[in-house]
Every structure is written in C-alpha cells, then in structure tokens.
Design a protein around this motif. Structure first.
Motif, PDB file in Angstrom:
ATOM      1  N   ASP A 154       0.826  -1.211   0.000  1.00 49.50           N
ATOM      2  CA  ASP A 154       0.000   0.000   0.000  1.00 49.50           C
ATOM      3  C   ASP A 154       0.861   1.262   0.000  1.00 49.50           C
ATOM      4  O   ASP A 154       0.539   2.261  -0.649  1.00 49.50           O
ATOM      5  N   PHE A 155       1.965   1.210   0.739  1.00 52.96           N
ATOM      6  CA  PHE A 155       2.906   2.332   0.746  1.00 52.96           C
ATOM      7  C   PHE A 155       3.439   2.595  -0.661  1.00 52.96           C
ATOM      8  O   PHE A 155       3.508   3.743  -1.105  1.00 52.96           O
ATOM      9  N   LEU A 156       3.800   1.531  -1.371  1.00 50.83           N
ATOM     10  CA  LEU A 156       4.313   1.674  -2.737  1.00 50.83           C
ATOM     11  C   LEU A 156       3.231   2.181  -3.692  1.00 50.83           C
ATOM     12  O   LEU A 156       3.523   2.927  -4.628  1.00 50.83           O
ATOM     13  N   VAL A 157       1.973   1.779  -3.454  1.00 52.42           N
ATOM     14  CA  VAL A 157       0.865   2.299  -4.269  1.00 52.42           C
ATOM     15  C   VAL A 157       0.741   3.811  -4.087  1.00 52.42           C
ATOM     16  O   VAL A 157       0.570   4.556  -5.057  1.00 52.42           O
ATOM     17  N   ILE A 158       0.846   4.265  -2.835  1.00 52.59           N
ATOM     18  CA  ILE A 158       0.765   5.706  -2.572  1.00 52.59           C
ATOM     19  C   ILE A 158       1.913   6.441  -3.265  1.00 52.59           C
ATOM     20  O   ILE A 158       1.715   7.497  -3.882  1.00 52.59           O
ATOM     21  N   ILE A 159       3.122   5.885  -3.196  1.00 51.33           N
ATOM     22  CA  ILE A 159       4.286   6.526  -3.823  1.00 51.33           C
ATOM     23  C   ILE A 159       4.126   6.590  -5.334  1.00 51.33           C
ATOM     24  O   ILE A 159       4.312   7.651  -5.955  1.00 51.33           O
ATOM     25  N   THR A 160       3.797   5.457  -5.955  1.00 52.73           N
ATOM     26  CA  THR A 160       3.764   5.398  -7.423  1.00 52.73           C
ATOM     27  C   THR A 160       2.499   6.007  -8.005  1.00 52.73           C
ATOM     28  O   THR A 160       2.569   6.868  -8.893  1.00 52.73           O
ATOM     29  N   ALA A 161       1.333   5.556  -7.516  1.00 55.30           N
ATOM     30  CA  ALA A 161       0.070   5.962  -8.137  1.00 55.30           C
ATOM     31  C   ALA A 161      -0.378   7.353  -7.705  1.00 55.30           C
ATOM     32  O   ALA A 161      -0.917   8.112  -8.515  1.00 55.30           O
ATOM     33  N   VAL A 162      -0.158   7.682  -6.439  1.00 58.33           N
ATOM     34  CA  VAL A 162      -0.656   8.971  -5.932  1.00 58.33           C
ATOM     35  C   VAL A 162       0.382  10.077  -6.128  1.00 58.33           C
ATOM     36  O   VAL A 162       0.091  11.116  -6.735  1.00 58.33           O
ATOM     37  N   ILE A 163       1.606   9.862  -5.623  1.00 64.57           N
ATOM     38  CA  ILE A 163       2.605  10.938  -5.649  1.00 64.57           C
ATOM     39  C   ILE A 163       3.208  11.120  -7.045  1.00 64.57           C
ATOM     40  O   ILE A 163       3.158  12.219  -7.606  1.00 64.57           O
ATOM     41  N   LEU A 164       3.757  10.051  -7.609  1.00 59.76           N
ATOM     42  CA  LEU A 164       4.417  10.187  -8.907  1.00 59.76           C
ATOM     43  C   LEU A 164       3.424  10.396 -10.047  1.00 59.76           C
ATOM     44  O   LEU A 164       3.643  11.237 -10.923  1.00 59.76           O
ATOM     45  N   ASN A 165       2.322   9.647 -10.034  1.00 59.21           N
ATOM     46  CA  ASN A 165       1.384   9.705 -11.149  1.00 59.21           C
ATOM     47  C   ASN A 165       0.397  10.853 -11.012  1.00 59.21           C
ATOM     48  O   ASN A 165       0.352  11.749 -11.864  1.00 59.21           O
ATOM     49  N   ARG A 166      -0.389  10.866  -9.943  1.00 62.90           N
ATOM     50  CA  ARG A 166      -1.459  11.865  -9.815  1.00 62.90           C
ATOM     51  C   ARG A 166      -0.922  13.250  -9.436  1.00 62.90           C
ATOM     52  O   ARG A 166      -1.162  14.233 -10.136  1.00 62.90           O
ATOM     53  N   ILE A 167      -0.205  13.315  -8.322  1.00 65.67           N
ATOM     54  CA  ILE A 167       0.307  14.620  -7.885  1.00 65.67           C
ATOM     55  C   ILE A 167       1.325  15.153  -8.885  1.00 65.67           C
ATOM     56  O   ILE A 167       1.340  16.354  -9.211  1.00 65.67           O
ATOM     57  N   GLY A 168       2.179  14.265  -9.404  1.00 66.08           N
ATOM     58  CA  GLY A 168       3.137  14.686 -10.421  1.00 66.08           C
ATOM     59  C   GLY A 168       2.454  15.242 -11.652  1.00 66.08           C
ATOM     60  O   GLY A 168       2.893  16.244 -12.232  1.00 66.08           O
ATOM     61  N   GLY A 169       1.336  14.609 -12.063  1.00 62.74           N
ATOM     62  CA  GLY A 169       0.613  15.079 -13.230  1.00 62.74           C
ATOM     63  C   GLY A 169      -0.113  16.392 -13.019  1.00 62.74           C
ATOM     64  O   GLY A 169      -0.336  17.157 -13.963  1.00 62.74           O
ATOM     65  N   LEU A 176       7.183   3.824 -17.461  1.00 59.49           N
ATOM     66  CA  LEU A 176       7.683   3.172 -16.252  1.00 59.49           C
ATOM     67  C   LEU A 176       6.709   3.364 -15.098  1.00 59.49           C
ATOM     68  O   LEU A 176       6.427   2.430 -14.341  1.00 59.49           O
ATOM     69  N   SER A 177       6.168   4.566 -14.983  1.00 57.48           N
ATOM     70  CA  SER A 177       5.206   4.858 -13.928  1.00 57.48           C
ATOM     71  C   SER A 177       3.971   3.972 -14.044  1.00 57.48           C
ATOM     72  O   SER A 177       3.470   3.453 -13.045  1.00 57.48           O
ATOM     73  N   ALA A 178       3.488   3.789 -15.281  1.00 53.64           N
ATOM     74  CA  ALA A 178       2.301   2.961 -15.486  1.00 53.64           C
ATOM     75  C   ALA A 178       2.538   1.530 -15.034  1.00 53.64           C
ATOM     76  O   ALA A 178       1.701   0.925 -14.344  1.00 53.64           O
ATOM     77  N   VAL A 179       3.694   0.960 -15.412  1.00 53.49           N
ATOM     78  CA  VAL A 179       4.017  -0.416 -15.019  1.00 53.49           C
ATOM     79  C   VAL A 179       4.107  -0.532 -13.502  1.00 53.49           C
ATOM     80  O   VAL A 179       3.574  -1.480 -12.899  1.00 53.49           O
ATOM     81  N   HIS A 203       4.078  -1.681 -20.587  1.00 57.07           N
ATOM     82  CA  HIS A 203       5.106  -0.772 -21.094  1.00 57.07           C
ATOM     83  C   HIS A 203       4.966  -0.559 -22.602  1.00 57.07           C
ATOM     84  O   HIS A 203       5.306   0.512 -23.117  1.00 57.07           O
ATOM     85  N   PHE A 204       4.430  -1.554 -23.292  1.00 56.18           N
ATOM     86  CA  PHE A 204       4.344  -1.503 -24.757  1.00 56.18           C
ATOM     87  C   PHE A 204       2.971  -1.038 -25.258  1.00 56.18           C
ATOM     88  O   PHE A 204       2.734  -1.046 -26.465  1.00 56.18           O
ATOM     89  N   THR A 205       2.094  -0.645 -24.331  1.00 58.12           N
ATOM     90  CA  THR A 205       0.767  -0.201 -24.760  1.00 58.12           C
ATOM     91  C   THR A 205       0.689   1.319 -24.933  1.00 58.12           C
ATOM     92  O   THR A 205      -0.368   1.836 -25.279  1.00 58.12           O
ATOM     93  N   TYR A 206       1.797   2.012 -24.683  1.00 64.51           N
ATOM     94  CA  TYR A 206       1.785   3.480 -24.747  1.00 64.51           C
ATOM     95  C   TYR A 206       2.724   3.990 -25.836  1.00 64.51           C
ATOM     96  O   TYR A 206       3.744   3.370 -26.146  1.00 64.51           O
ATOM     97  N   GLN A 207       2.350   5.132 -26.381  1.00 66.81           N
ATOM     98  CA  GLN A 207       3.167   5.853 -27.345  1.00 66.81           C
ATOM     99  C   GLN A 207       3.159   7.329 -26.965  1.00 66.81           C
ATOM    100  O   GLN A 207       2.301   7.759 -26.183  1.00 66.81           O
ATOM    101  N   PRO A 208       4.100   8.119 -27.458  1.00 73.37           N
ATOM    102  CA  PRO A 208       4.110   9.554 -27.112  1.00 73.37           C
ATOM    103  C   PRO A 208       2.832  10.254 -27.594  1.00 73.37           C
ATOM    104  O   PRO A 208       2.324   9.963 -28.681  1.00 73.37           O
TER     105      PRO A 208
END
Length: 323
Positions: free
Chosen positions: A54-69, A85-88, A146-151
């Motif tokens: 759960d801690f890693l979910v908060i770091i990756t999904a909340v801080i890096l993905n949501r707050i970062g975005g 990388l963030s998505a994976v 990782h292979f489902t995204y493009q720029p």
C-alpha cells in the motif's frame, strides 16, 4: 495523465491522501515489525506485506502519477519513458496489494476452517514464500503495459506524455490481455474474497452453535469463543473495506467494456464519463491508506503500540530536558 476534472477537488484530494497514506503505512510497518500486537508471525508478515504494498501504491500511483501530473505537469515525470515506467509500477504495486489481501484472506480461511492443513500452511515459511511469489508475479504480469503506450506528441526530439496505442483496442491479443488484466485484478480477487469470507462465516456459525450446545450455559464466558471472535474481526474488516472500495471499479469496467466502449481519453474533463472514471480511481487508491486505521479500530494491542510509537518522540524530549 490529463488534467483532472473539477481541478481543486483533485488537487486537494491526492495530496491529502499522500499526506495520510505515507505515514500511516510506515507506522503500520514499524508497529507490526515490533511484534508486540499479539498476532502470530504468519499474520504479522502478511499485514506488513500489505502495508508495504500500500505504501508503494501511494508513492507510485498517488505521488508520482497523480500529484506529479497535477503539480509538475511538464517535468521529467511527464516524458514518455517516465510515463511508461510509472504505469508499469502503478499496476504492479496495485496488483501486489490486491493479491496480498487475497493471500491473507486465504491464510485465515485455512486457519479457521481447515484444521488439518493449518499446521502445514499457516507458517512463517509459507507466508514468506507466498508474499515473494505474489510480488514477483505482480511485476511480471504488468510488464506488457510498457508496450501499450506511445508519445502523445514529440517536442524538440523529446517524447511527452503517454497515449494508448490504437492496437490496444483493435488487436485481439491486446483485448485478451486487457480482459485478463481485469479478471486477475479485481474480478477474481473480488470473487475469491467474497467466497472465502462466506465459507468462513458459515464455518464459524456452525462451530459456535456446536460449542454452545456442548458448553450450555457456560458459553457466555467461553474465552476461546471470545478470542476467536477477536481474531476474525480484523479479517472481515480488511476484506469488507476492500470489497466496498473496489466495487465501483468493477462496475465501471462492466459499464465501459460490455457495450464495447473505450476508456475516456478525451479533453473534456467535466464529462460525466471522465468524472466516473476518476472517481473509481480515487476510491481504489483510498483502499491503500485505510488498513492501518482498521488495525487500530479492530486490535486493542495495535492501538496500545500505536500510542507508544506516537508518544515516543515526546517521551524522548522529556527525558532529555530532565537530564
């Protein structure tokens, strides 16, 4: 990640979630690691693993993905390689958290309902093996993302943001992977937790009736029954919390995929479909910071240890001043 709908709500919600979730899960890990909560080593390892996931979910999904975005939209986090990388990482940590909850539920089911298997399965060695296996498989299973995204676009030779490739919606292989992803998380865990809890409840009720008949009037003071009730409160609280917070995610997937639609990727962030999609994400991420509060409500010894840990800095300062 696109800008959130109703900006102020999302801009406030995710930082609050991070501010609560990070220290809460770290506190949970520290308290459980002390081994003073009256729980077996087997249960303790599962709960520590869930808190770490759960801690890693908060770091990756909340801080890096949501707050970062939201707050660092044109930082390195928004470049396509970082976005991939963030998505994976988001999907891998999510799956780890979900399946560790299933593993804990199954462990308690065996402990309560399968006495012949209990001594062999509910051990520290098995718990560590299951935790390691779940963690490894969660990472391996999500590498294809990782292979489902493009720029989304390229500026001065730098690819920015992530756009889902068209083949993800047209290719049979990718559609099969998408269904497999949602079946493994959260459909199968959802059904397994429901089934295991239903079987556990049925077994407990049958055992309680049989024990009351044997003990008669003494059943009101039956310490074993009291201890058994306390031991399952934690299981049911964690399981029900998971089911309630993930049910909207399941409903949204059915709403989108059964009619053959696609997930919202447009630019109208006030669109009801986008708001529904983001609401399911909010509730799903909320499930990654509430387990510590469940422990505190359900376990007296955990509350005592939490109080000690919270008071430790003040006690240390007081002793320094006295010296």
């Amino acid at each position: 990640m696109h800008g959130p709908a109703n900006g102020p709500l999302y801009a406030i919600y995710y930082p609050i979630l991070a501010a609560v979730g990070v220290p809460a899960n770290l506190l949970g890990i520290v308290i459980l690691a002390r081994g003073r909560c009256g729980l077996s080593r087997c249960i303790t390892y599962y709960l520590m693993a869930i808190a770490a996931a759960d801690f890693l979910v908060i770091i990756t999904a909340v801080i890096l993905n949501r707050i970062g975005g939201i707050y660092f939209r044109f930082s390195v986090l928004s470049t396509t390689p970082a976005c991939k990388l963030s998505a994976v990482l988001v999907f891998a940590t999510r799956d780890g958290s979900v399946w560790l909850t299933v593993a804990f539920t199954f462990d308690r089911f065996v402990a309560i309902c399968c006495h012949g298997l209990k001594t062999r399965y509910c051990t520290k060695k098995t718990a560590l093996l299951v935790i390691g296996l779940v963690s490894a498989l969660s990472c391996i299973k999500n590498v294809p993302f990782h292979f489902t995204y493009q720029p989304l676009y390229t500026l001065d030779g730098v690819p920015w943001f992530c756009d889902i490739i068209a083949a993800y919606y047209s290719s049979t292989a990718w559609q099969a992977y998408d269904w497999l992803d949602h079946i493994l998380t959260p459909f199968l865990p959802f059904l397994l937790i429901l089934l295991l809890n239903a079987l556990t409840v049925r077994h407990i009720l049958a055992a309680s009736r049989a024990r009351r008949k044997l003990r008669g009037a003494e059943s009101h003071g039956d310490q074993e029954m009291i201890n058994r009730k306390r031991s399952i409160v934690l299981l049911f609280a964690i399981s029900l919390s998971f089911l309630l917070l993930w049910v909207t995610y399941v409903g949204h997937f059915l709403y989108v995929r059964i009619p053959g639609e696609v997930y919202f990727t447009g630019l109208d962030f006030n669109d009801p479909d986008y708001i529904l999609q983001e609401t399911t994400n909010m509730l799903q991420l909320l499930s990654s910071c509430n387990n510590v509060f469940i422990y505190a409500v359900a376990q007296n010894k955990f509350r005592e240890e939490l109080r000690k840990v919270m008071m430790y800095p003040f006690a240390t300062l007081t002793s320094c001043f006295k010296r």
